[in-house]
Design an enzyme around this catalytic site. Structure first.
Site, PDB file in Angstrom:
ATOM      1  N   CYS A   1       0.866  -1.185   0.000  1.00  0.00           N
ATOM      2  CA  CYS A   1       0.000   0.000   0.000  1.00  0.00           C
ATOM      3  C   CYS A   1       0.901   1.234   0.000  1.00  0.00           C
ATOM      4  CB  CYS A   1      -0.904   0.000   1.229  1.00  0.00           C
ATOM      5  SG  CYS A   1       0.038   0.099   2.778  1.00  0.00           S
TER       6      CYS A   1
ATOM      7  N   GLU B   1       0.595  -0.418  16.366  1.00  0.00           N
ATOM      8  CA  GLU B   1      -0.281   0.704  15.998  1.00  0.00           C
ATOM      9  C   GLU B   1      -1.196   1.091  17.149  1.00  0.00           C
ATOM     10  OE1 GLU B   1      -3.946   1.902  13.093  1.00  0.00           O
ATOM     11  OE2 GLU B   1      -2.554   0.405  12.282  1.00  0.00           O
TER      12      GLU B   1
ATOM     13  N   THR C   1      -6.154   0.825  11.894  1.00  0.00           N
ATOM     14  CA  THR C   1      -6.419   0.959  10.442  1.00  0.00           C
ATOM     15  C   THR C   1      -6.466  -0.375   9.705  1.00  0.00           C
ATOM     16  OG1 THR C   1      -4.065   1.221   9.944  1.00  0.00           O
ATOM     17  CG2 THR C   1      -5.330   3.244  10.346  1.00  0.00           C
TER      18      THR C   1
ATOM     19  N   SER D   1       1.591  -9.581  10.934  1.00  0.00           N
ATOM     20  CA  SER D   1       0.932  -8.551  10.118  1.00  0.00           C
ATOM     21  C   SER D   1      -0.575  -8.633  10.331  1.00  0.00           C
ATOM     22  CB  SER D   1       1.272  -8.763   8.640  1.00  0.00           C
ATOM     23  OG  SER D   1       0.380  -8.046   7.826  1.00  0.00           O
TER      24      SER D   1
ATOM     25  N   SER E   1       1.934  -5.291   3.399  1.00  0.00           N
ATOM     26  CA  SER E   1       3.380  -5.131   3.587  1.00  0.00           C
ATOM     27  C   SER E   1       4.191  -6.205   2.854  1.00  0.00           C
ATOM     28  CB  SER E   1       3.727  -5.116   5.084  1.00  0.00           C
ATOM     29  OG  SER E   1       2.977  -6.054   5.802  1.00  0.00           O
TER      30      SER E   1
END
Length: 316
Positions: free
Chosen positions: A17, A131, A170, A228, A273
Site C-alpha cells: 500500500c 499501531e 487501520t 501482520s 506489507s
C-alpha cells in the site's frame, strides 16, 4: 508427464500500500543521505523479506529508543509511536524521521481533537499491536479505553457514557469492526464516530477482493507475516466467505503442497506489507507443479501516493 490444470485467481489489489511504500523509501533514502547505520525503532513494516533487505543495506532494527546512539539518525515505523518517543528523541537532540503512515496519523489527530473537546476515547484494536500502542500513547493514561471484540463493549466503564468518541486501528476486519461499532452505538447512543472510516483504503480493498475470490476457490493463500494484522485478517475474511482452506504463508517455501493436493482452483493475495516479488515467487512455484491459468479478480484500483518527509528530499 503432463501437469494437472489449475486456475489461480489473483485477488487485486494485493501487496504494498502507499504507506508501506513510503516507509520503505524513507529508510532507503535515509541510508543514502546519512550513510549506514540508520536505526529503525521496531520493524519498519511487518515483513521479514523487506526487513532483511533493508538490514542488508545498513538499517539496524531495535525495539526501543535507548538502543540507539545519540549521534545516529533513527526512523519510527509505519505503525506510529506514542508521543513519549519523539519527545525523548528531542530531549536527546537526536535526528529522527517519522515514517508513520499518514492514515495512522489521521487517527492520532482525530483522537487529539476529541480529547481537546473533553471526550474520552474508545479504541477498537488489538492489544499489544504497535499501531494500537502508538495511538493510545497520543493521549494521557486512562483517556483511551481499548476494546477488541463486541463482547468487550459490555465491560467498558467510561468516565461519562455521554461524552465518548471511538477510533479504530487501520488494519482491522471491516465486518468484525462493524459488529463492534454496532455494540458501541447500542450501549452508548451518544458516541461520536470518525468523519471518514479509520480502517484504511488498502485494508478495505484487499478484504473486498478476497471476498470476491473466496467462493470460487478450493484453497486461498495469503502472502504475509504472522505479525501482520492486515494479512491475518485476509485469512479470516477468506474463511468467513466460503473458502474452507485459507492459509498465511511468508513465501513460496512455506506452502504445504500435500494439504492442497488435488485442488483445481486456488486464490492468491498478499497483505499490504508484502512485496510483488513474493507474489511472483508463489505464482512461479505453482507453475512448476501445475499447468496454471491466472485469472485476475480486480475489485478496486489504487493510485494513492504519499510524499516522503521534506528532510529526506533536501541535500545532506
Amino acid at each position: 508427464m503432463t501437469k494437472p490444470a489449475l486456475t489461480l485467481y489473483l485477488a487485486a489489489p494485493n501487496g504494498f500500500c502507499a504507506g508501506v511504500d513510503r516507509a520503505i523509501k524513507i529508510v532507503e533514502m535515509a541510508i543514502e543521505k546519512w550513510g549506514p547505520p540508520i536505526y529503525v525503532r521496531h520493524e519498519i513494516v511487518h515483513n521479514k523479506f523487506v526487513v532483511d533487505g533493508l538490514r542488508a543495506k545498513g538499517a539496524v532494527f531495535v525495539e526501543e529508543l535507548d538502543e540507539v546512539p545519540d549521534d545516529r539518525p533513527v526512523i519510527f515505523s509505519a505503525h506510529g509511536v506514542a508521543k513519549a518517543v519523539p519527545a525523548e528523541a528531542n530531549r536527546r537532540q537526536m535526528v529522527y524521521v517519522d515514517a508513520t503512515c499518514p492514515l495512522v496519523s489521521k487517527v492520532h489527530i482525530e483522537a487529539e481533537r476529541h480529547h481537546q473537546n473533553g471526550l474520552q476515547m474508545v479504541m477498537i484494536g488489538h492489544a499489544g499491536h504497535p499501531e494500537t500502542i502508538g495511538t493510545m500513547g497520543q493521549l494521557p493514561e486512562g483517556e483511551v479505553l481499548l476494546v477488541e471484540t463486541a463482547e468487550d463493549v459490555a465491560t467498558l466503564t467510561p468516565r461519562d457514557p455521554e461524552r465518548l468518541a471511538y477510533i479504530t486501528q487501520t488494519t482491522l476486519s471491516v465486518d468484525d469492526t462493524a459488529g463492534i461499532v454496532a455494540a458501541l452505538r447500542a450501549r452508548f447512543p451518544q458516541i461520536i464516530g470518525p468523519h471518514k472510516e479509520d480502517i484504511c483504503y488498502a485494508t478495505t480493498n484487499r478484504q473486498e477482493a478476497v471476498k470476491a475470490v473466496a467462493p470460487k476457490v478450493d484453497a486461498l493463500l495469503v502472502i504475509g507475516a504472522p505479525n501482520s494484522s492486515n494479512s491475518r485478517r485476509l485469512v479470516e475474511v477468506a474463511r468467513a466467505n466460503g473458502c474452507r482452506y485459507a492459509m498465511l504463508v511468508q513465501r513460496a517455501s512455506e506452502i504445504d503442497w500435500r494439504a492442497i493436493d488435488g485442488i483445481r482452483t486456488v486464490g492468491l493475495t498478499a497483505g499490504a506489507s508484502a512485496p510483488q516479488v513474493l507474489v511472483d515467487e508463489v505464482i512461479d512455484a505453482f507453475r512448476d507443479r501445475y499447468d496454471v491459468t491466472v485469472e485476475r479478480v480486480e475489485t478496486a484500483q489504487e493510485n494513492v501516493e504519499f510524499k516522503v518527509p521534506r528532510v529526506l528530499r533536501e541535500p545532506a
